[in-house]
Design a protein around this motif. Structure first.
Motif, mmCIF file in Angstrom:
data_model
loop_
_atom_site.group_PDB
_atom_site.id
_atom_site.type_symbol
_atom_site.label_atom_id
_atom_site.label_comp_id
_atom_site.label_asym_id
_atom_site.label_seq_id
_atom_site.Cartn_x
_atom_site.Cartn_y
_atom_site.Cartn_z
ATOM 1 N N SER A 58 0.824 -1.204 0.000
ATOM 2 C CA SER A 58 0.000 0.000 0.000
ATOM 3 C C SER A 58 0.861 1.258 0.000
ATOM 4 N N THR A 59 1.891 1.261 0.822
ATOM 5 C CA THR A 59 2.792 2.414 0.897
ATOM 6 C C THR A 59 3.498 2.647 -0.427
ATOM 7 N N ASN A 60 3.984 1.581 -1.038
ATOM 8 C CA ASN A 60 4.684 1.704 -2.324
ATOM 9 C C ASN A 60 3.760 2.236 -3.411
ATOM 10 N N LYS A 61 2.525 1.746 -3.434
ATOM 11 C CA LYS A 61 1.572 2.206 -4.447
ATOM 12 C C LYS A 61 1.237 3.683 -4.255
ATOM 13 N N LEU A 62 1.052 4.111 -3.011
ATOM 14 C CA LEU A 62 0.741 5.511 -2.755
ATOM 15 C C LEU A 62 1.909 6.411 -3.160
ATOM 16 N N LYS A 63 3.130 5.977 -2.877
ATOM 17 C CA LYS A 63 4.309 6.738 -3.296
ATOM 18 C C LYS A 63 4.373 6.828 -4.818
ATOM 19 N N PHE A 64 4.038 5.713 -5.479
ATOM 20 C CA PHE A 64 4.048 5.688 -6.938
ATOM 21 C C PHE A 64 3.027 6.687 -7.486
ATOM 22 N N PHE A 65 1.794 6.622 -7.004
ATOM 23 C CA PHE A 65 0.745 7.492 -7.523
ATOM 24 C C PHE A 65 1.018 8.956 -7.202
ATOM 25 N N ARG A 66 1.688 9.212 -6.086
ATOM 26 C CA ARG A 66 2.026 10.588 -5.733
ATOM 27 C C ARG A 66 2.869 11.238 -6.827
ATOM 28 N N LEU A 67 3.838 10.504 -7.345
ATOM 29 C CA LEU A 67 4.705 11.034 -8.403
ATOM 30 C C LEU A 67 4.100 10.865 -9.795
ATOM 31 N N ALA A 68 3.407 9.745 -10.017
ATOM 32 C CA ALA A 68 2.882 9.447 -11.352
ATOM 33 C C ALA A 68 1.662 10.290 -11.703
#
Length: 219
Positions: A58-68
């Protein structure tokens, strides 16, 4: 793009984010319910391990979407390439059949380039349904950032509507949570005076971008 289209795009991006987050967050919820009922210590340890895994995803996905997808607050005009690199590697961490080869010529990328790189990687990863190789390259040349992402494997799954979203030929009625991210980076590239292209073969999908760099391109 008019206000209605902007609202529709934002809604579709939110739908995509919610879709991708549903599984790991749902696993967290189910794990907590099991933990509340389970008394066996070995089983509780297994549940805790699953909770930690789901929280990490979940943390990795949120970090990804934050930048993407997002404004990427907290970053300057340029982003260290280790940031998107770490996020993409996290996306394939549980996909043992996908390997990544990197060819990043510069230590930093502009925010628009980072968004394109991340979204290209997501599209390429989704295409490798049976695993394969992901080749990711980026370099600055003649005042522009050039990005190439190549997915090669035994089976390539690629929705042609995503291709239309990338090259700008998507009909407005086909805008969906599946095509929204590709449409977003098409708009981003167009606003910078650049462009996106793709080619799908039997065993490979190649995504390319050329993004002129200059004032106002901090997206």
């Amino acid at each position: 793009m008019d206000d209605r289209q902007s609202i529709d795009l934002a809604a579709m991006l939110c739908s995509r984010l919610c879709h991708d987050m549903l599984s790991p967050v749902g696993a967290l919820s189910n794990g907590l319910e099991l933990l509340a009922m389970e008394t066996d210590q070995e089983m509780r340890a297994n549940v805790m391990q699953l909770l930690e895994q789901s929280a990490h995803i979940s943390t990795n996905k949120l970090k990804f979407f934050r930048l993407a997808f997002g404004a990427a607050g907290g970053f300057g005009e340029r982003v260290d390439v280790e940031e998107p690199k770490a996020l993409i590697e996290a996306l394939v961490a549980d996909k043992a059949k996908i390997t990544i080869n990197w060819a990043l010529a510069d230590t930093t990328l502009g925010k628009p380039a980072v968004k394109v790189l991340l979204n290209f990687a997501q599209i390429a990863i989704d295409a490798l349904v049976r695993g394969g190789t992901l080749d990711i390259g980026a370099e600055r040349r003649d005042g522009a950032c050039e990005i190439v992402v190549r997915a090669s494997g035994p089976k390539i799954a690629f929705d042609e509507t995503i291709g239309k979203a990338l090259d700008g030929s998507l009909d407005r009625s086909d805008l969906s949570s599946r095509t929204a991210a590709a449409h977003m980076i098409h708009l981003l590239a167009s606003e910078s005076g650049g462009g996106l292209q793709y080619h799908r073969g039997e065993d490979a999908l190649v995504l390319g971008a050329a993004l002129p760099e200059g004032e106002g391109l901090i997206g």
